[in-house]
Design a protein around this motif. Structure first.
Motif, short mmCIF file in Angstrom:
data_model
loop_
_atom_site.label_atom_id
_atom_site.label_comp_id
_atom_site.label_asym_id
_atom_site.label_seq_id
_atom_site.Cartn_x
_atom_site.Cartn_y
_atom_site.Cartn_z
N THR A 29 19.15 49.42 34.44
CA THR A 29 18.21 48.43 34.96
C THR A 29 17.81 47.43 33.89
O THR A 29 17.73 46.22 34.14
CB THR A 29 16.96 49.13 35.52
N VAL A 56 4.47 50.61 44.88
CA VAL A 56 5.32 49.61 44.23
C VAL A 56 6.55 50.26 43.61
O VAL A 56 7.68 49.75 43.73
CB VAL A 56 4.53 48.83 43.17
N SER A 57 6.38 51.41 42.96
CA SER A 57 7.51 52.05 42.28
C SER A 57 8.55 52.59 43.26
O SER A 57 9.75 52.44 43.05
CB SER A 57 7.02 53.17 41.36
N GLU A 59 8.97 51.60 46.50
CA GLU A 59 9.54 50.51 47.30
C GLU A 59 10.52 49.70 46.45
O GLU A 59 11.61 49.33 46.92
CB GLU A 59 8.43 49.62 47.86
N THR A 60 10.15 49.42 45.20
CA THR A 60 11.06 48.72 44.30
C THR A 60 12.27 49.59 43.98
O THR A 60 13.41 49.11 43.94
CB THR A 60 10.34 48.34 43.00
N TYR A 63 14.89 49.85 46.75
CA TYR A 63 15.56 48.55 46.87
C TYR A 63 16.61 48.37 45.78
O TYR A 63 17.74 47.93 46.03
CB TYR A 63 14.54 47.42 46.83
N GLN A 64 16.25 48.72 44.53
CA GLN A 64 17.18 48.58 43.42
C GLN A 64 18.35 49.54 43.53
O GLN A 64 19.42 49.31 42.94
CB GLN A 64 16.45 48.78 42.09
N GLU A 289 5.39 52.19 34.01
CA GLU A 289 6.73 51.67 34.34
C GLU A 289 7.70 52.80 34.62
O GLU A 289 8.56 52.70 35.51
CB GLU A 289 7.26 50.81 33.19
N LEU A 292 8.71 54.13 38.08
CA LEU A 292 9.84 53.51 38.78
C LEU A 292 11.14 54.22 38.45
O LEU A 292 11.89 54.62 39.35
CB LEU A 292 9.93 52.03 38.38
N LYS A 296 13.41 56.92 40.72
CA LYS A 296 14.78 56.61 41.09
C LYS A 296 15.69 57.80 40.75
O LYS A 296 16.59 58.14 41.53
CB LYS A 296 15.27 55.35 40.37
#
Length: 308
Positions: A29, A56-57, A59-60, A63-64, A289, A292, A296
């Motif tokens: 990333t 946010v983590s 959903e982001t 998507y990534q 951070e 996220l 993942k």
């Protein structure tokens, strides 16, 4: 099929495998490489508790990974109108590829997982917050402190304290938890961690002395004294937690290279002072951070288990 409900369900090797995967994905990333590990997949995100970092983590993150997240508050779905958790699970899990739930009782999460056809991830319950601990330990690894690790948790014996117990018991490091009298960790969760620690070599110390807990530690961490649903107890809790603020004087007792962690949101002047949270030992935004990247890793790992 595996779920991610609590760290107690995982082995040391599995936890470290997920973290290694998370670090690999984080490196990609940072290099602007977005591999579609989960193309066209849908993550259902059920929120009965509000959130900043969790929403946010996840959903982001999905998507990534090549998928899409669906935000589902309890006000938007029939769960909020009294539909049984088992029915909600059997419907939603037929339409999405994975589910993350942020709710109140752990039993509700477990009921959903029991009836689900897809992997379920604990985004937070009253009892546990395992995805936060994955981010925390990832931050500790990045700081080079995972060897000879001594963690001091200061504050409420809540879901964060319970998840620290699970992580320490699995990975075998020293954990010192200091809480005011009357705010101790759940005894059953503690006993289970102590039994697990016999195999892992973890050292778990429970006390009501924050300064003693912090002495020589390499990681100092805390959490809010007033969690969601406890707002009416704020005045009493602030009084009961007198002496438990992590300030510069408290941090001076830790190892000189110690770091400070907090799952956020932080209430400055209560559980932590402004100068600590903004000081050089604070890694709270790197930690945030890592929610996220760690998540993942969890999602990709769970997805891979379905192919085995």
């Amino acid at each position: 099929m595996r779920h991610f409900l609590t760290l107690a369900d995982y082995t040391k090797d599995e936890i470290l495998e997920i973290l290694n995967l998370a670090k690999e994905i984080k490196t990609e990333t940072k290099n602007r490489v977005f591999k579609e590990y989960m193309p066209k997949q849908t993550l259902g995100m059920i929120f009965e508790k509000s959130s900043t970092r969790t929403r946010v983590s996840f959903e982001t993150g999905i998507y990534q990974l090549g998928g899409v997240g669906l935000f589902l508050s309890s006000n938007d779905i029939q769960l909020g109108r009294g539909e049984p958790m088992s029915d909600t699970s059997r419907v939603i899990s037929r339409m999405v590829d994975m589910v993350m739930i942020r709710t109140f009782e752990q039993s509700k999460l477990e009921e959903f997982a029991k009836y689900s056809k897809v992997p379920v991830i604990n985004g937070l319950t009253n009892e546990f917050h395992p995805v936060q601990l994955m981010a925390d330990y990832m931050t500790i690894q990045e700081a080079g402190l995972d060897k000879d690790l001594v963690v001091a948790y200061i504050g409420d014996g809540n879901n964060m304290a319970h998840s620290w117990l699970n992580m320490a018991a699995k990975l075998g490091f020293e954990l010192r938890i200091a809480t005011p009298k009357g705010y101790e960790v759940d005894n059953t969760i503690l006993e289970n961690a102590l039994n697990e620690a016999k195999n892992s070599g973890a050292k778990i110390v429970i006390s009501n002395n924050p300064k003693e807990a912090v002495e020589g530690s390499t990681v100092v961490t805390t959490d809010t004294w007033v969690s969601m649903g406890q707002e009416d107890e704020k005045e009493k809790r602030v009084k009961d937690f007198d002496g438990y603020i992590v300030d510069n004087e408290m941090m001076k007792l830790a190892h000189e290279n110690a770091i400070f962690l907090h799952c956020l949101p932080a209430y400055r002047g209560y559980e932590v002072s402004e100068d600590v949270i903004e000081g050089p030992q604070s890694l709270i935004f790197q930690e945030a951070e890592n929610r996220l990247h760690a998540q993942k890793g969890v999602m990709v790992w769970l997805d891979k288990q379905r192919d085995k």
